[in-house]
Design an enzyme around this catalytic site. Structure first.
Site, mmCIF file in Angstrom:
data_model
loop_
_atom_site.group_PDB
_atom_site.id
_atom_site.type_symbol
_atom_site.label_atom_id
_atom_site.label_comp_id
_atom_site.label_asym_id
_atom_site.label_seq_id
_atom_site.Cartn_x
_atom_site.Cartn_y
_atom_site.Cartn_z
ATOM 1 N N LYS A 77 0.856 -1.187 0.000
ATOM 2 C CA LYS A 77 0.000 0.000 0.000
ATOM 3 C C LYS A 77 0.886 1.228 0.000
ATOM 4 C CE LYS A 77 -4.527 0.681 0.321
ATOM 5 N NZ LYS A 77 -5.556 -0.338 -0.003
ATOM 6 N N ASP A 115 -6.871 4.113 -4.603
ATOM 7 C CA ASP A 115 -7.474 3.910 -3.290
ATOM 8 C C ASP A 115 -8.152 5.247 -2.955
ATOM 9 O OD1 ASP A 115 -7.374 1.703 -1.050
ATOM 10 O OD2 ASP A 115 -7.117 3.571 0.019
HETATM 11 N N1 GLU Z 1 -7.223 -0.051 -3.174
HETATM 12 C C1 GLU Z 1 -7.971 -1.232 -3.464
HETATM 13 C C2 GLU Z 1 -8.039 -2.155 -2.263
HETATM 14 O O1 GLU Z 1 -7.893 -1.724 -1.138
HETATM 15 C C3 GLU Z 1 -7.528 -1.916 -4.730
HETATM 16 C C4 GLU Z 1 -6.099 -2.351 -4.773
HETATM 17 C C5 GLU Z 1 -5.670 -2.852 -6.148
HETATM 18 O O2 GLU Z 1 -6.481 -2.872 -7.061
HETATM 19 O O3 GLU Z 1 -4.501 -3.196 -6.267
HETATM 20 O O4 GLU Z 1 -8.313 -3.318 -2.380
#
Ligand code: GLU
Length: 417
Positions: A106, A146
């Site tokens: 993240k 996100d």
């Molecule tokens: N931010 C999204 C999550 O928390 C998607 C992450 C992604 O697609 O890599 O799952």
């Protein structure tokens, strides 16, 4: 310690518990909870008024035992290293829960995108992308949207990375515009996956579709699409919606598309004609069939869990429920579909996008939806069956499956050297 800096502790306690239930040695549990790599960058951005401002950003790669790291980038004033750590760890379990060949990561930048111009956002994004470029890449770590980041931000990251290596690399990020190698259905994927989970939960729990209602907290990409799809695809009546400034309630049912228009015009869902203004707290405690927390972490806690009246809680957000609230909801007989399953549709279609980018071969929306349905339905059934067999809540069941998956991969690979 502020509520928003708690998530890492919550994430560690969830894994500690699953690890003990699986009979893992403490060293292995430590390996599962400590992020593999943590990157902090402080970097300057030229603001519109000519001044220089230094921003702080993070990229945490929690684990890559099962494949490259994957996870979004968040822009928010309350971003912290602890929050990004927790979110990175949840991505590891999320990918394992739905069987994607990824580890978790993240990123985040401490900023208030609502107060920045498009130019400032672009310059900040490009500089942050350059700063984390050494540790990202289509086979290393693949960012995605996100909170408060979108397809435009992903396009800037893809371009910045590509300019630096000298050729176009669409597979370095997902959630891109379709014209740059994005996938059909990515925008609504998190919410579509959530709707499939709700459909399955209603079936196995024998909850009638007829007359079913939903209350959705949060009106970002996940919340608004969830409200729309629960109405359009499952025929549910959306009785309450909210954003960060407050909520609205209409027992006759709200039209999410129309509320979206209203928010676009006025800046808030509140003040919507015919609806009653309510608080976010009231929304969480409302009588409804399905409650969808799709905003921040820790909104369901020991303070309010005993007042939740929903039959099913479908976690659109990451980490909206504290461990104490989990216990209360489970004892009340509420079916909670945990984040690492319920909102995994987003990263699942990100995976489809990445696979398409690596092959330069693109799939139709129908194919995406079909494959997403299969993965979500299968994963839901697996977690639900485990919860029943082990007599635990669905979050614990998902952790037992996911942690075991990563531990097995780690053991097969062995401890290097
Ligand atoms: N931010 C999204 C999550 O928390 C998607 C992450 C992604 O697609 O890599 O799952």
């Amino acid at each position: 310690m502020s509520v928003r800096s708690d998530p890492y502790k919550v994430a560690v306690s969830q894994v500690q518990r699953a690890g003990e239930m699986l009979g893992l040695e403490q060293g292995m549990i430590d390996l599962m909870t400590r992020p593999k790599r943590e990157f902090t960058v402080n970097f300057p951005v030229r603001m519109d008024d000519g001044s220089i401002r230094v921003f702080t950003g993070f990229r945490v790669q929690h684990n890559f035992a099962r494949g490259p790291c994957k996870g979004g980038i968040r822009y928010h004033p309350a971003v912290s290293l602890d929050e990004v750590r927790a979110l990175a760890m949840w991505m590891t379990w999320k990918c394992a829960t739905v069987g994607l060949p990824y580890g978790g990561a993240k990123g985040g930048v401490i900023c208030n995108p609502k107060e920045m111009s498009a130019g400032e956002l672009e310059r900040m994004t490009r500089r942050y992308a350059s700063e984390i470029a050494p540790i990202i890449g289509p086979h290393v770590d693949i960012p995605a949207p996100d909170m408060y980041t979108d397809a435009q931000v992903m396009a800037w990251i893809m371009d910045t990375y590509s300019m630096n290596v000298g050729y176009s690399v669409p597979g370095v990020v997902t959630g891109k515009p379709i014209s740059l190698g994005g996938s059909e259905g990515r925008e609504e994927a998190t919410s579509r996956g959530l709707a499939y989970c709700v459909r399955e939960a209603m079936t196995v729990e024998g909850v009638q579709r007829e007359g079913a209602t939903a209350a959705v907290q949060g009106f970002g990409n996940v919340g608004w699409n969830a409200a729309r799809l629960l109405k359009e695809e499952l025929g549910m009546r959306i009785t309450a919606l909210s954003d960060s400034s407050g909520g609205i309630f209409d027992p006759a049912g709200l039209d999410p598309v129309d509320v979206y228009e209203h928010k676009r015009r006025t800046g808030s869902v509140q003040g919507y004609p015919e609806a009653l203004d309510i608080t976010n707290q009231e929304l969480l405690e409302m009588e409804c069939t399905v409650l969808v927390p799709a905003a921040l972490e820790n909104v369901l806690s020991s303070d309010n869990a005993d007042r939740v009246k929903a039959r099913i809680v479908a976690e659109g957000a990451n980490g909206p429920t504290t461990p104490e609230a989990d216990r209360v909801l489970y004892e009340k007989g509420i079916t909670l579909i945990p984040d690492i399953l319920c909102n995994a549709g987003g990263v699942t279609v990100s995976y489809f996008e990445w696979v398409q980018d690596l092959q330069f071969l693109f799939w139709s929306k129908a194919e995406i939806e079909n494959r997403l349905d299969q993965i979500m339905t299968y994963s839901f059934a697996r977690v639900y069956a485990t919860a029943g067999a082990k007599e635990v809540d669905m979050r614990t069941a998902a952790y037992l499956l996911a942690v075991d998956e990563v531990v097995q991969a780690t053991k097969m690979r062995g401890i290097y050297p």
